[in-house]
Motif scaffolding. Structure first.
Motif, PDB file in Angstrom:
ATOM      1  N   ALA A 230     -10.214  75.955 -27.685  1.00 35.92           N
ATOM      2  CA  ALA A 230     -10.223  74.594 -28.221  1.00 35.92           C
ATOM      3  C   ALA A 230      -9.923  73.557 -27.142  1.00 35.92           C
ATOM      4  N   TRP A 231     -10.065  73.943 -25.882  1.00 33.12           N
ATOM      5  CA  TRP A 231      -9.740  73.067 -24.772  1.00 33.12           C
ATOM      6  C   TRP A 231     -10.993  72.351 -24.275  1.00 33.12           C
ATOM      7  N   TYR A 232     -11.015  71.031 -24.492  1.00 30.68           N
ATOM      8  CA  TYR A 232     -12.092  70.170 -24.010  1.00 30.68           C
ATOM      9  C   TYR A 232     -11.468  69.067 -23.161  1.00 30.68           C
ATOM     10  N   ASN A 233     -12.142  68.694 -22.098  1.00 29.31           N
ATOM     11  CA  ASN A 233     -11.621  67.659 -21.205  1.00 29.31           C
ATOM     12  C   ASN A 233     -12.584  66.493 -21.080  1.00 29.31           C
ATOM     13  N   SER A 234     -12.045  65.281 -21.137  1.00 28.18           N
ATOM     14  CA  SER A 234     -12.807  64.111 -20.728  1.00 28.18           C
ATOM     15  C   SER A 234     -12.819  64.100 -19.195  1.00 28.18           C
ATOM     16  N   PRO A 235     -13.612  63.238 -18.565  1.00 27.69           N
ATOM     17  CA  PRO A 235     -13.652  63.232 -17.097  1.00 27.69           C
ATOM     18  C   PRO A 235     -12.573  62.383 -16.437  1.00 27.69           C
ATOM     19  N   ALA A 236     -11.571  61.917 -17.174  1.00 24.34           N
ATOM     20  CA  ALA A 236     -10.570  61.001 -16.624  1.00 24.34           C
ATOM     21  C   ALA A 236      -9.841  61.605 -15.427  1.00 24.34           C
ATOM     22  N   LEU A 237      -9.668  60.797 -14.362  1.00 26.02           N
ATOM     23  CA  LEU A 237      -8.994  61.232 -13.149  1.00 26.02           C
ATOM     24  C   LEU A 237      -7.886  60.260 -12.777  1.00 26.02           C
ATOM     25  N   TYR A 238      -6.800  60.798 -12.211  1.00 21.46           N
ATOM     26  CA  TYR A 238      -5.762  59.990 -11.589  1.00 21.46           C
ATOM     27  C   TYR A 238      -5.921  60.186 -10.085  1.00 21.46           C
ATOM     28  N   MET A 239      -6.114  59.094  -9.351  1.00 16.66           N
ATOM     29  CA  MET A 239      -6.452  59.210  -7.932  1.00 16.66           C
ATOM     30  C   MET A 239      -5.691  58.178  -7.110  1.00 16.66           C
ATOM     31  N   MET A 240      -5.263  58.600  -5.914  1.00 14.45           N
ATOM     32  CA  MET A 240      -4.528  57.729  -5.017  1.00 14.45           C
ATOM     33  C   MET A 240      -5.146  57.788  -3.615  1.00 14.45           C
ATOM     34  N   LEU A 241      -5.520  56.623  -3.080  1.00 14.51           N
ATOM     35  CA  LEU A 241      -6.054  56.529  -1.728  1.00 14.51           C
ATOM     36  C   LEU A 241      -4.913  56.222  -0.766  1.00 14.51           C
ATOM     37  N   VAL A 242      -4.734  57.085   0.227  1.00 15.98           N
ATOM     38  CA  VAL A 242      -3.627  56.977   1.167  1.00 15.98           C
ATOM     39  C   VAL A 242      -4.191  56.659   2.554  1.00 15.98           C
ATOM     40  N   GLY A 243      -3.539  55.738   3.284  1.00 21.41           N
ATOM     41  CA  GLY A 243      -4.011  55.451   4.629  1.00 21.41           C
ATOM     42  C   GLY A 243      -3.244  54.332   5.294  1.00 21.41           C
ATOM     43  N   ARG A 244      -3.406  54.246   6.586  1.00 20.54           N
ATOM     44  CA  ARG A 244      -2.741  53.198   7.368  1.00 20.54           C
ATOM     45  C   ARG A 244      -3.362  51.840   7.060  1.00 20.54           C
ATOM     46  N   PRO A 245      -2.666  50.744   7.345  1.00 21.24           N
ATOM     47  CA  PRO A 245      -3.238  49.414   7.121  1.00 21.24           C
ATOM     48  C   PRO A 245      -4.529  49.234   7.924  1.00 21.24           C
ATOM     49  N   GLY A 246      -5.537  48.619   7.293  1.00 19.42           N
ATOM     50  CA  GLY A 246      -6.790  48.337   7.966  1.00 19.42           C
ATOM     51  C   GLY A 246      -7.822  49.433   7.890  1.00 19.42           C
ATOM     52  N   LEU A 247      -7.455  50.599   7.333  1.00 23.30           N
ATOM     53  CA  LEU A 247      -8.413  51.701   7.254  1.00 23.30           C
ATOM     54  C   LEU A 247      -9.478  51.453   6.195  1.00 23.30           C
ATOM     55  N   GLY A 248      -9.220  50.505   5.303  1.00 25.68           N
ATOM     56  CA  GLY A 248     -10.244  50.130   4.331  1.00 25.68           C
ATOM     57  C   GLY A 248     -10.166  50.885   3.025  1.00 25.68           C
ATOM     58  N   LYS A 249      -8.995  50.844   2.380  1.00 21.30           N
ATOM     59  CA  LYS A 249      -8.832  51.519   1.091  1.00 21.30           C
ATOM     60  C   LYS A 249      -9.390  50.680  -0.056  1.00 21.30           C
ATOM     61  N   THR A 250      -9.184  49.375   0.012  1.00 19.18           N
ATOM     62  CA  THR A 250      -9.555  48.496  -1.093  1.00 19.18           C
ATOM     63  C   THR A 250     -11.055  48.216  -1.212  1.00 19.18           C
ATOM     64  N   PRO A 251     -11.789  47.962  -0.115  1.00 18.04           N
ATOM     65  CA  PRO A 251     -13.210  47.602  -0.251  1.00 18.04           C
ATOM     66  C   PRO A 251     -14.068  48.592  -1.032  1.00 18.04           C
ATOM     67  N   PRO A 252     -13.961  49.917  -0.829  1.00 13.74           N
ATOM     68  CA  PRO A 252     -14.773  50.823  -1.643  1.00 13.74           C
ATOM     69  C   PRO A 252     -14.454  50.734  -3.133  1.00 13.74           C
ATOM     70  N   MET A 253     -13.189  50.477  -3.447  1.00 16.65           N
ATOM     71  CA  MET A 253     -12.810  50.326  -4.847  1.00 16.65           C
ATOM     72  C   MET A 253     -13.516  49.124  -5.453  1.00 16.65           C
ATOM     73  N   GLY A 254     -13.539  48.022  -4.702  1.00 16.86           N
ATOM     74  CA  GLY A 254     -14.191  46.811  -5.196  1.00 16.86           C
ATOM     75  C   GLY A 254     -15.690  46.991  -5.342  1.00 16.86           C
ATOM     76  N   PHE A 255     -16.335  47.585  -4.340  1.00 16.94           N
ATOM     77  CA  PHE A 255     -17.789  47.736  -4.360  1.00 16.94           C
ATOM     78  C   PHE A 255     -18.244  48.699  -5.459  1.00 16.94           C
ATOM     79  N   LEU A 256     -17.625  49.861  -5.524  1.00 18.68           N
ATOM     80  CA  LEU A 256     -18.108  50.913  -6.427  1.00 18.68           C
ATOM     81  C   LEU A 256     -17.719  50.671  -7.878  1.00 18.68           C
ATOM     82  N   TYR A 257     -16.707  49.855  -8.120  1.00 20.02           N
ATOM     83  CA  TYR A 257     -16.358  49.486  -9.498  1.00 20.02           C
ATOM     84  C   TYR A 257     -17.005  48.172  -9.926  1.00 20.02           C
ATOM     85  N   LYS A 258     -17.731  47.528  -9.013  1.00 18.62           N
ATOM     86  CA  LYS A 258     -18.315  46.225  -9.325  1.00 18.62           C
ATOM     87  C   LYS A 258     -19.262  46.262 -10.530  1.00 18.62           C
TER      88      LYS A 258
END
Length: 463
Positions: A72-100
């Protein structure tokens, strides 16, 4: 191999993908093309792009489809995700573009809501006019319990909490007296169990029978210690997260050769078309407004592969005799693997490179490869978070000449270090050519006084 496959194969060599992100081939060719082009024309990090694509695709699919794991185990595709990186590596721009595309849809819905509300208000003076319009949103940035439940109730397909700095989420858990309720909400939502939220102003609770909540955010490497701590490890919240920490930490230099005047491809249009296909999957409700997801099975050979992989994890866990040494995270991998397999299958369908009749072996193997990548990433960031030389001697000095693993746990916790690391450190420090401790019995140790205090703390980098 068609032209796009050949182009992507050549690009793998040019971008050194096999060294930095060997799991890249698990994505459909059109999706690989999008990721490559984002790296070339926007200077986006490939590992961030590939991972955010999984998150955005999961958001678009939502409760329209679920994968059948077992029984009886069914899963939705929901994910919890964390982008880790030094300042300037560009964590935010892909989030903005791909969720646009999803945010654009929300903006259309907002305009429709405002217009409907204006009409509703203009008619309300003449008496009852029915139920007030509701704002339907997919992407939200407010992770308070009330905001999420309200948004999800208006959108049974699901919602995505997307924030630039996810540390605020963890700080909010500590800030409110009902912090355990917020943690419990995310734990319950992840497992797909019903959510009930009671507002003081309402008589009846808001009930969500099939929750589907995605969570995506970023964090700087230097702030990891605020997140990877015992509080969030002990309640199992971090076990649900996928962590993205690029192996190649170099920031790409800008180039004039990638300007729009040099024939930039329509990356936005291609990605919007893929997400639009996923959004076109109907999210069905029955006559009682109960959700009726489309359940997708794994093909027989894919299920056999999935079960064999999961059973190998079970055997490894069963081989551990000490309950305190069992890594709870290992037992959550099957859930994330199933979700990713579903996403990969539907991405192939949306890209015109596959079907959605069932989850095939290729998608299952791809999901397992990605889980392996994310677990390697998790091990690397754990090492970073635990590498605190200034705490190295302090936790040891708290110990008596003879102590137990429980004593070591308490001492390390006071130094802000994790329980898992205690066992790794005890193993290292009681073996090798210059041990600090000697094991005197099961879970019992004694200090060796002719050794100098340890200064590398609980870092795994020497283990």
């Amino acid at each position: 191999m068609d032209r796009l496959d050949l182009t992507n194969a050549i690009r793998q060599e040019a971008y050194n993908i096999k060294e930095t992100y060997p799991q890249f081939n698990v994505f459909p060719s059109k999706v690989q093309d999008i990721i490559y082009n984002l790296a070339r024309y926007e200077n986006y990090n490939i590992e961030y792009c590939a991972s955010v694509i999984l998150s955005a695709a999961a958001s678009a699919i939502g409760n329209a489809c679920q994968i059948h794991i077992k029984g009886a185990w069914y899963n939705s595709p929901a994910l919890y995700m964390m982008l880790v990186g030094r300042p300037g590596l560009g964590k935010t721009p892909p989030m903005g573009f791909l969720y646009k595309p999803l945010r654009d849809l929300d903006e259309v819905r907002l305009n429709e809501y405002c217009e409907a509300l204006k009409n509703f208000d203009s008619l309300s003076g003449d008496g009852p006019t029915g139920e007030s319009p509701k704002l339907v949103k997919t992407v939200i940035s407010d992770f308070t319990a009330e905001a999420m439940i309200s948004a999800h109730y208006n959108n049974p397909r699901g919602v995505s909490v997307v924030v630039d700095e996810i540390l605020g989420f963890f700080k909010s858990i500590n800030r409110y007296n009902n912090r355990s309720n917020l943690i419990e909400l995310f734990l319950t939502a992840y497992s797909g169990q019903p959510l009930d939220f009671i507002r003081k102003s309402e008589k009846y609770p808001t009930h969500i029978r099939h929750p589907c909540i995605n969570l995506l955010g970023s964090i700087q490497t230097s702030l990891l210690g605020n997140v990877l701590c015992d509080e969030f490890e002990s309640n199992g919240l971090l076990d649900r997260f996928l962590f993205v920490y690029p192996k190649d930490k170099r920031i790409s230099e800008w180039s004039l050769s990638t300007s729009p005047l040099n024939g930039r491809p329509d990356i936005e249009g291609e990605w919007s078309r893929i997400l639009s296909s996923l959004l076109s999957l109907p999210c069905l409700l029955d006559n009682s407004s109960n959700l009726r997801p489309h359940f997708i099975e794994m093909e027989a050979v894919a299920k056999e592969c999935f079960y064999d992989w999961n059973n190998s994890i079970i055997r490894a866990v069963n081989s551990v005799s000490n309950d305190m040494e069992v890594e709870s995270r290992k037992m959550k991998l099957n859930s994330n693997a199933g979700r990713i397999a579903l996403i990969l299958q539907l991405l192939k369908w949306a890209s015109g490179e596959g079907h959605m009749d069932y989850v095939d072996l290729e998608s299952v193997n791809g999901a397992i490869d990605l889980i392996d990548y994310y677990e390697q990433t998790y091990d690397r960031i754990k090492t970073l978070a635990q590498d605190k030389p200034q705490d190295g001697s302090s936790w040891i000095l708290r110990l008596n000449d003879e102590f137990t693993t429980k004593d070591a746990e308490r001492a390390a916790m006071q130094a802000g270090l994790s329980r898992r690391s205690v066992y790794n450190a005890l193993d290292r420090m009681s073996s090798g050519p210059n041990p600090l401790f000697i094991k005197t019995g099961h879970g019992q140790y004694a200090k060796i006084h002719d050794s100098a205090p340890c200064t590398f703390a609980l870092s795994d980098k020497n283990g």
